[in-house]
Design a protein around this motif. Structure first.
Motif, PDB file in Angstrom:
ATOM      1  N   GLU A 183     -10.783   1.092  -3.316  1.00 38.37           N
ATOM      2  CA  GLU A 183      -9.347   1.016  -3.061  1.00 38.37           C
ATOM      3  C   GLU A 183      -9.064   1.047  -1.563  1.00 38.37           C
ATOM      4  O   GLU A 183      -9.707   1.779  -0.806  1.00 38.37           O
ATOM      5  CB  GLU A 183      -8.620   2.175  -3.738  1.00 38.37           C
ATOM      6  CG  GLU A 183      -8.258   1.934  -5.183  1.00 38.37           C
ATOM      7  CD  GLU A 183      -7.225   2.945  -5.664  1.00 38.37           C
ATOM      8  OE1 GLU A 183      -6.352   2.566  -6.459  1.00 38.37           O
ATOM      9  OE2 GLU A 183      -7.306   4.111  -5.248  1.00 38.37           O
ATOM     10  N   LEU A 226       0.827  -1.207   0.000  1.00 35.03           N
ATOM     11  CA  LEU A 226       0.000   0.000   0.000  1.00 35.03           C
ATOM     12  C   LEU A 226       0.859   1.255   0.000  1.00 35.03           C
ATOM     13  O   LEU A 226       0.510   2.263  -0.635  1.00 35.03           O
ATOM     14  CB  LEU A 226      -0.944  -0.011   1.214  1.00 35.03           C
ATOM     15  CG  LEU A 226      -2.034  -1.091   1.182  1.00 35.03           C
ATOM     16  CD1 LEU A 226      -2.880  -1.027   2.440  1.00 35.03           C
ATOM     17  CD2 LEU A 226      -2.910  -0.967  -0.060  1.00 35.03           C
ATOM     18  N   LEU A 233      -4.225  -6.945  -4.018  1.00 37.21           N
ATOM     19  CA  LEU A 233      -3.365  -7.328  -2.908  1.00 37.21           C
ATOM     20  C   LEU A 233      -3.274  -8.850  -2.790  1.00 37.21           C
ATOM     21  O   LEU A 233      -2.197  -9.416  -2.606  1.00 37.21           O
ATOM     22  CB  LEU A 233      -3.893  -6.736  -1.596  1.00 37.21           C
ATOM     23  CG  LEU A 233      -3.749  -5.224  -1.413  1.00 37.21           C
ATOM     24  CD1 LEU A 233      -4.506  -4.767  -0.176  1.00 37.21           C
ATOM     25  CD2 LEU A 233      -2.278  -4.832  -1.305  1.00 37.21           C
ATOM     26  N   ILE A 285      -6.314   1.955   1.281  1.00 34.26           N
ATOM     27  CA  ILE A 285      -5.150   2.818   1.490  1.00 34.26           C
ATOM     28  C   ILE A 285      -4.699   2.703   2.940  1.00 34.26           C
ATOM     29  O   ILE A 285      -5.417   2.164   3.791  1.00 34.26           O
ATOM     30  CB  ILE A 285      -5.459   4.301   1.150  1.00 34.26           C
ATOM     31  CG1 ILE A 285      -6.523   4.837   2.108  1.00 34.26           C
ATOM     32  CG2 ILE A 285      -5.871   4.446  -0.303  1.00 34.26           C
ATOM     33  CD1 ILE A 285      -6.743   6.343   1.992  1.00 34.26           C
ATOM     34  N   GLY A 310      -2.214   2.804  -2.934  1.00 44.13           N
ATOM     35  CA  GLY A 310      -3.539   2.231  -2.721  1.00 44.13           C
ATOM     36  C   GLY A 310      -3.780   1.105  -3.700  1.00 44.13           C
ATOM     37  O   GLY A 310      -3.216   1.091  -4.805  1.00 44.13           O
ATOM     38  N   ILE A 351      -5.575   0.329   8.034  1.00 44.69           N
ATOM     39  CA  ILE A 351      -5.959   0.590   6.650  1.00 44.69           C
ATOM     40  C   ILE A 351      -7.399   1.093   6.628  1.00 44.69           C
ATOM     41  O   ILE A 351      -8.144   0.949   7.603  1.00 44.69           O
ATOM     42  CB  ILE A 351      -5.843  -0.683   5.765  1.00 44.69           C
ATOM     43  CG1 ILE A 351      -6.776  -1.787   6.285  1.00 44.69           C
ATOM     44  CG2 ILE A 351      -4.400  -1.172   5.721  1.00 44.69           C
ATOM     45  CD1 ILE A 351      -6.817  -3.028   5.402  1.00 44.69           C
TER      46      ILE A 351
END
Length: 729
Positions: A483, A434, A445, A485, A439, A476
């Motif tokens: 998204e 990240l 991921l 981030i 992001g 997070i």
């Protein structure tokens, strides 16, 4: 020279001639052919100091010389900065003739050198996993440029990365590098201590382990000379100060070991390994007292462990390379393959916890052609008293030493663990990705870290739970676009100086004398002001503790107290404990034992026979029951939790578990319940109060930590097998 030599680039041939090599070693011949005539990933396995680094790099450099490119083409990954510095000098000599640039990147390399690499990447880069992590965090926009034409990744000391935190971290970084730079380099692993190659092959290429070819050179086996000296530590002997020189009594315990070391390791270069920093400090202090008492012109004994300052460690390494007769008292910090010159002999105070570690340490001696490997192993068991446990009466250090040496003789090595989830390290890598990308979607991921990455054991459901846990802990957050981030808390974690390492770090204080660094101690191990400590083999008085700057000012002193360090206790593989039982059953002798060791072995065997431990693995006494499963440390932990589930009071050591004030019938019933499978993993893991073992476990949902604990720490099938073992006779 052989036909393999003819395959090398002319400039690499010139480098070899100028280094006055008579011939290539067998592994080097095989590696040259395998690298230049195939596209296989490779494992190069042979004894320490057998030319593995050159075996990998001679053909790699030949290819780089023939086809230079404007990016790093070969990446060398090492677990140690010191090993990188050592290999850098060796590779510079080989690369100079072909004008191949060689770069280093770790914490001690200047910002100017790093900037030079970013601007004009090329040739070979030597790096640690943590420094590779720093490139993702701080220099992501340069990654494709630095590694655009990466062809090879060479992993040194491969065994040290197999399925531990640093290993899974490295695997994740290499997978991310493939994606970020759009490359797919060949991987070469180097090691002297791999028993089962299957996990190592899976480490290099998880999708196709069979595509990893093993090149093994057994021609470099060294003659091994071993001697084992057994000692017992008298009660409270560890607290005693220097021996009265007028006393007629012989020294005992660690003091006797120090006197023997002073006699046998005074000349030439040697290494003395201990299993803990505490023991290195105690031994170094006793040797210093002896040197001063005997009025030696100089103290030839140095100290080297992870709590000493970098300056003191580097001073010790320079002394060892100088050719002067010096002996370093060390922990595993000198276990890796740093070239220390002509180390004549290895001392080992207390047997290692694994055969792998023993082999690694043995490989530090006998590095010159025709020289044997020499090991003097000292065991230090507690003296037997009326209060000694049955385990203590078996002299477990001596028996373990014999078992390790016998397993080494049979070329057995512990297989690496392969059942870990590594949730903590996955958290680390989620935060890293990240930060790198700014992001990412959850699906991305999972794809980068799990599907194509190192965490393939974590399924999609577990990964989603992990992300939910990180969101609950406010590391997070998810945008309306979907998204994910970094939240402010996650940002602070990533921006901390020690984030690059996925393994746990401690709060440490810098110990100084007159402004000069001596070493570091964790906050819990610092004595109060006015008290004493041992560090760097010297005695100090604590003058001032500054909690704000985390500094401790000390001055030389005559007083001392036992040093406090964490660590030093290891886990035993079931094969080792089973071999220990066999040593006690056998009647054969071992030529490497001294007279005292032979006598203690005889006493231990007598105790074993009197307790009838060959026929019965449990011993009944007025105080309860002592059970010897002989199935390793994980089974003992599992049995302890089974006892806790039944409300039984126990304590355990390395070999046995003791049930306090337990009637025989109750023990038999409890054991039958274990054998029948009455205890479940879910039931046992609920009895563990603290499941956090790795650095970022505090952010992992408890349900995932429990799954990990069952898979990684318990051995319920092994416990059931031990409980069901039939009695003999």
């Amino acid at each position: 020279m052989s036909a393999a030599f003819a395959k090398l680039h002319s400039k690499i041939q010139e480098a070899i001639w100028n280094q006055q090599w008579d011939e290539l070693r067998p592994l080097q011949v095989d590696a040259i052919q395998a690298v230049l005539d195939s596209n296989d990933h490779l494992i190069l396995a042979s004894a320490t100091a057998s030319g593995k680094t050159e075996a990998a790099f001679l053909p790699i450099l030949s290819q780089l010389a023939a086809e230079p490119a404007d990016s790093v083409q070969a990446l060398y990954v090492s677990p140690l900065k010191a090993l990188i510095n050592d290999q850098f000098r060796r590779l510079e000599d080989l690369c100079a003739y072909a004008q191949i640039p060689v770069h280093r990147w770790h914490g001690d390399v200047s910002a100017t050198d790093k900037q030079r690499l970013r601007k004009r990447p090329g040739g070979v880069l030597l790096i640690t996993p943590e420094s590779l992590e720093s490139q993702f965090i701080n220099h992501d926009r340069y990654l494709r440029r630095i590694y655009a034409h990466l062809q090879f990744v060479v992993i040194d000391e491969l065994h040290s990365f197999l399925d531990n935190v640093r290993g899974i971290h490295l695997r994740s970084l290499l997978a991310r590098l493939n994606i970020a730079a759009a490359v797919n380099p060949r991987r070469l692993g180097l090691s002297a201590t791999i028993g089962d190659f299957a996990p190592a092959q899976a480490f290099l290429c998880a999708d196709a382990p069979c595509a990893v070819r093993v090149l093994q050179d057994s021609s470099q086996q060294k003659e091994l000379r071993v001697g084992v000296k057994a000692h017992v530590e008298l009660p409270e002997a560890g607290e005693s100060d220097e021996r009265d020189p007028t006393s007629s009594s012989a020294p005992a315990g660690l003091a006797a070991i120090a006197e023997d070391i002073a006699q046998r390791f005074r000349t030439e270069s040697n290494l003395i390994f201990c299993n803990s920093r505490r023991q290195t400090e105690l031994l170094a202090d006793k040797l210093r007292v002896l040197v001063e008492r005997e009025h030696w012109p100089r103290n030839p004994f140095l100290l080297h462990h992870g709590s000493l300052s970098r300056e003191l460690r580097e001073d010790a390494e320079r002394e060892l390379k100088s050719g002067q007769p010096v002996t370093a008292i060390c922990t595993s910090t000198l276990e890796m393959g740093i070239d220390l010159g002509a180390v004549r002999a290895i001392g080992q105070v207390g047997p290692t916890w694994s055969v792998t570690s023993l082999v690694q340490r043995l490989g530090r001696s006998g590095r010159r052609e025709g020289e044997p490997q020499i090991l003097r192993l000292y065991t230090l068991d507690d003296a037997v008293t009326e209060h000694s446990s049955l385990t203590d009466r078996l002299f477990p250090e001596l028996i373990r030493a014999i078992a390790l040496l016998e397993l080494h003789r049979e070329h057995w090595l512990e297989p690496p663990e392969s059942d870990r989830f590594h949730f903590s390290t996955c958290v680390h890598q989620v935060l890293s990705v990240l930060r790198q990308t700014g992001g990412a979607l959850a699906a991305h991921l999972h794809d980068v870290l799990c599907r194509r990455g190192a965490f393939q054991r974590i399924d999609q459901g577990q990964f989603e739970n992990l992300l939910h846990g990180l969101a609950e802990k406010e590391l997070i957050e998810q945008m309306q676009t979907g998204e994910i981030i970094l939240a402010p808390t996650g940002e602070r974690i990533v921006e901390s100086r020690d984030f690059y390492a996925a393994f746990a770090s401690r709060i440490e204080y810098r110990i100084e004398h007159d402004g000069q660094p001596i070493g570091v101690l964790s906050q819990d191990n610092i004595p109060a002001e006015g008290e004493f400590l041992l560090l760097a083999g010297r005695r100090w008085r604590v003058n001032l503790i500054d909690h704000g700057s985390k500094r401790v000012s000390v001055s030389p002193a005559k007083g001392w107290k036992q040093p406090q360090f964490t660590g030093g206790i290891g886990a035993l593989h079931p094969v080792i404990t089973q071999r220990m039982k066999r040593v006690l059953i056998d009647e054969s002798g071992y030529p490497f034992l001294n007279i005292a060791a032979t006598q203690l072995l005889a006493e231990a065997r007598q105790v074993f026979v009197r307790a009838d431990l060959n026929a019965h693995d449990a011993v009944i006494s007025l105080n309860g029951v002592e059970w010897f499963p002989w199935h390793g440390s994980r089974v003992l932990l599992t049995l302890e939790l089974c006892a806790k589930a039944d409300g039984l009071k126990t304590d355990r050591d390395d070999l046995s578990i003791r049930y306090q004030k337990l009637a025989v019938a109750d023990f038999v019933g409890h054991r039958a319940r274990i054998a029948s499978g009455a205890f479940t993993a879910d039931q046992l893991m609920m009895l563990v109060p603290d499941l956090q073992r790795d650095r970022f476990d505090e952010y992992v949902p408890e349900a995932l930590l429990r799954q990990a604990f069952v898979a990684e720490a318990l051995d319920l099938p092994g416990a059931q097998m031990a409980a069901a073992a039939p009695e003999k006779g």
